[in-house]
Structure formats: C-alpha cells, structure tokens
Motif scaffolding. Structure first.
Motif, PDB file in Angstrom:
ATOM      1  N   GLU A 118       0.830  -1.205   0.000  1.00  0.00           N
ATOM      2  CA  GLU A 118       0.000   0.000   0.000  1.00  0.00           C
ATOM      3  C   GLU A 118       0.867   1.258   0.000  1.00  0.00           C
ATOM      4  N   ILE A 119       1.946   1.225   0.777  1.00  0.00           N
ATOM      5  CA  ILE A 119       2.852   2.374   0.826  1.00  0.00           C
ATOM      6  C   ILE A 119       3.462   2.634  -0.546  1.00  0.00           C
ATOM      7  N   LYS A 120       3.959   1.579  -1.166  1.00  0.00           N
ATOM      8  CA  LYS A 120       4.582   1.727  -2.483  1.00  0.00           C
ATOM      9  C   LYS A 120       3.591   2.262  -3.504  1.00  0.00           C
ATOM     10  N   ASN A 121       2.356   1.795  -3.420  1.00  0.00           N
ATOM     11  CA  ASN A 121       1.327   2.289  -4.338  1.00  0.00           C
ATOM     12  C   ASN A 121       1.029   3.763  -4.086  1.00  0.00           C
ATOM     13  N   ASP A 122       0.944   4.139  -2.810  1.00  0.00           N
ATOM     14  CA  ASP A 122       0.671   5.528  -2.458  1.00  0.00           C
ATOM     15  C   ASP A 122       1.770   6.464  -2.954  1.00  0.00           C
ATOM     16  N   LEU A 123       3.014   5.995  -2.913  1.00  0.00           N
ATOM     17  CA  LEU A 123       4.151   6.834  -3.274  1.00  0.00           C
ATOM     18  C   LEU A 123       4.501   6.783  -4.753  1.00  0.00           C
ATOM     19  N   SER A 124       3.821   5.923  -5.501  1.00  0.00           N
ATOM     20  CA  SER A 124       4.141   5.779  -6.922  1.00  0.00           C
ATOM     21  C   SER A 124       3.706   7.000  -7.714  1.00  0.00           C
ATOM     22  N   VAL A 125       4.474   7.313  -8.753  1.00  0.00           N
ATOM     23  CA  VAL A 125       4.171   8.431  -9.643  1.00  0.00           C
ATOM     24  C   VAL A 125       3.606   7.867 -10.941  1.00  0.00           C
ATOM     25  N   SER A 126       2.442   8.326 -11.331  1.00  0.00           N
ATOM     26  CA  SER A 126       1.818   7.851 -12.564  1.00  0.00           C
ATOM     27  C   SER A 126       2.588   8.338 -13.783  1.00  0.00           C
TER      28      SER A 126
END
Length: 237
Positions: free
Chosen positions: A109-117
């Motif tokens: 979840e953290i990695k998804n939250d911090l990902s840049v589209s």
C-alpha cells in the motif's frame, strides 16, 4: 493523517526549473487553470476548478419569487468570484497514511501511495525532487506571511461528481473532480499552496523563498523510486 515523503515538481522548460531551484515560486491565479486549453496544457486545465459547492440534481431545491424549483437535469455548481483570484502552486506529493509506516504488512500500500503515474510525465521533461518537505512548506509559509498575504496549504481532495453532493466551505482550491470525463486528475496527487493577496486580477504572483538546492535536487526521471525497509517495525528510506 498523511505523511508526505517527497514532493515532485515537473517543468516543461529548463529555465523554469532553474528559477524554481533558485527559489522563485511562480503562482498562477486559479482562474488560469479554468481558462487554458486542455489540449495544449497536458492535463493542467480544469474547468471545474474553484467550486465551493457541488450538489446532485435530486438534492437541490431553489426558491425563486416564492416558486420552488426541483428536478434539475444536471448537478448544480456554485463558485464564488473571489476564488478565481487565488494564486496557487501545485506539487506532486508522495504521501501515505502515517500509520502505514509502522506496519510492515502495509508495504504494498505504501509503495502504491508513493508511486508516480506515467501520466505525470506529460507535464514536462524536467524534474525536481524535494526530499525535505517540512522545510519547503516552512519556507513557503514564511514567504507568504512576510508579504502579509493570506494563505492555506494541504493535499487536494478528489471527489466523484457522480456521487458526491455537498459544500467545500472555505477551501475551493483544495477539491477537484475525478472521473467526470475520460481524463482525470487523481493521479496527480497534488499538494497545494493557495495565496490570497486580496487583489483582483489575472496576473501571476512570484514568491521568493531563497535557493532550495539544500532540500531539493534535479532528478533524471519522473519515476521516483523509494526503497523501504522495516527494522523493528520502524521505517527507513
């Protein structure tokens, strides 16, 4: 409560990037983003910017000269003219719930939250990563107060116009529609500074917060990579 790990600012011009690193913060009026052409601004345009209320058709009841009006064909939008005069500065915010950072099971979840589209890459080819977000916010707030302006900051809230109905009170610059057309804005994960100079007009505002190279650096990619490791249920980056 959200924990902001980093800010990312994307530019389509190298000179603009260098001005930013020098501490020159260029802030357009909120009205600018409603008026520019979407096709030429890579998803910067938003004709729905600055709404102070958005009501679904079935929730709206108006009375005009004693007559009650109902059965509206489309949602009812309200915007205060004053909102158009706000100056705004926007950043991509890599943020996650603070509670996630003490829970190893939340790593995905953290990695998804911090990902840049990858859609953010359409904004330009020059990237600045701000790794000390509290310091950047502090310098912005200081510059705003020094000039005796009114200001507010925060993450943008994205709402679904197909279901949301309500008011935004005194934060029209911090609420944006998502999924109201084919393109959307939620992937931008914006953090904003909104400044009220109490001056009507279309001109931009330039704040000087001083050189920021001690808290920011040029990145060679928009695709920010964060290495997360847990040790005794604590986070290290």
């Amino acid at each position: 409560m959200k924990k902001i790990v980093f800010f990312l600012r994307i530019f389509d011009n190298e000179d603009y990037m260098n001005d930013f690193l020098n501490g020159k913060i260029y802030m357009n009026r909120l009205s600018y983003f409603r008026k520019i052409e979407e096709s030429s601004e890579s998803n910067r345009a938003d004709e729905k910017e600055g709404l102070c209320a958005f009501w679904q058709p079935e929730s709206g009841v108006f009375k005009v000269n004693g007559h009650t009006l109902t059965d509206f064909a489309a949602p009812i939008e309200m915007r205060l003219n004053h909102s158009d005069n706000l100056h705004v500065f926007c950043l991509f915010a890599g943020a996650t719930n603070a509670s996630n950072l003490s829970d190893q099971s939340k790593l995905s979840e953290i990695k998804n939250d911090l990902s840049v589209s990858k859609e953010c890459a359409e904004l330009g080819d020059y990237y600045v990563l701000i790794h000390n977000t509290p310091a950047f916010i502090k310098r912005m707030v200081k510059a705003i107060k020094t000039r005796n302006f009114l200001g507010s900051t925060g993450l943008v809230n994205y709402y679904d116009p197909n279901s949301f109905s309500g008011e935004f009170y005194n934060r029209p610059a911090f609420n944006k529609q998502d999924n109201y057309k084919q393109d959307n804005y939620k992937h931008q994960k914006e953090y904003r500074f909104a400044v009220d100079t109490q001056v009507v007009g279309d001109d931009a505002l330039v704040l000087d917060i001083g050189d920021i190279r001690d808290i920011a650096s040029i990145s060679d990619t928009w695709d920010v990579k964060i290495d997360l490791k847990f040790s005794n249920m604590r986070k290290s980056v």
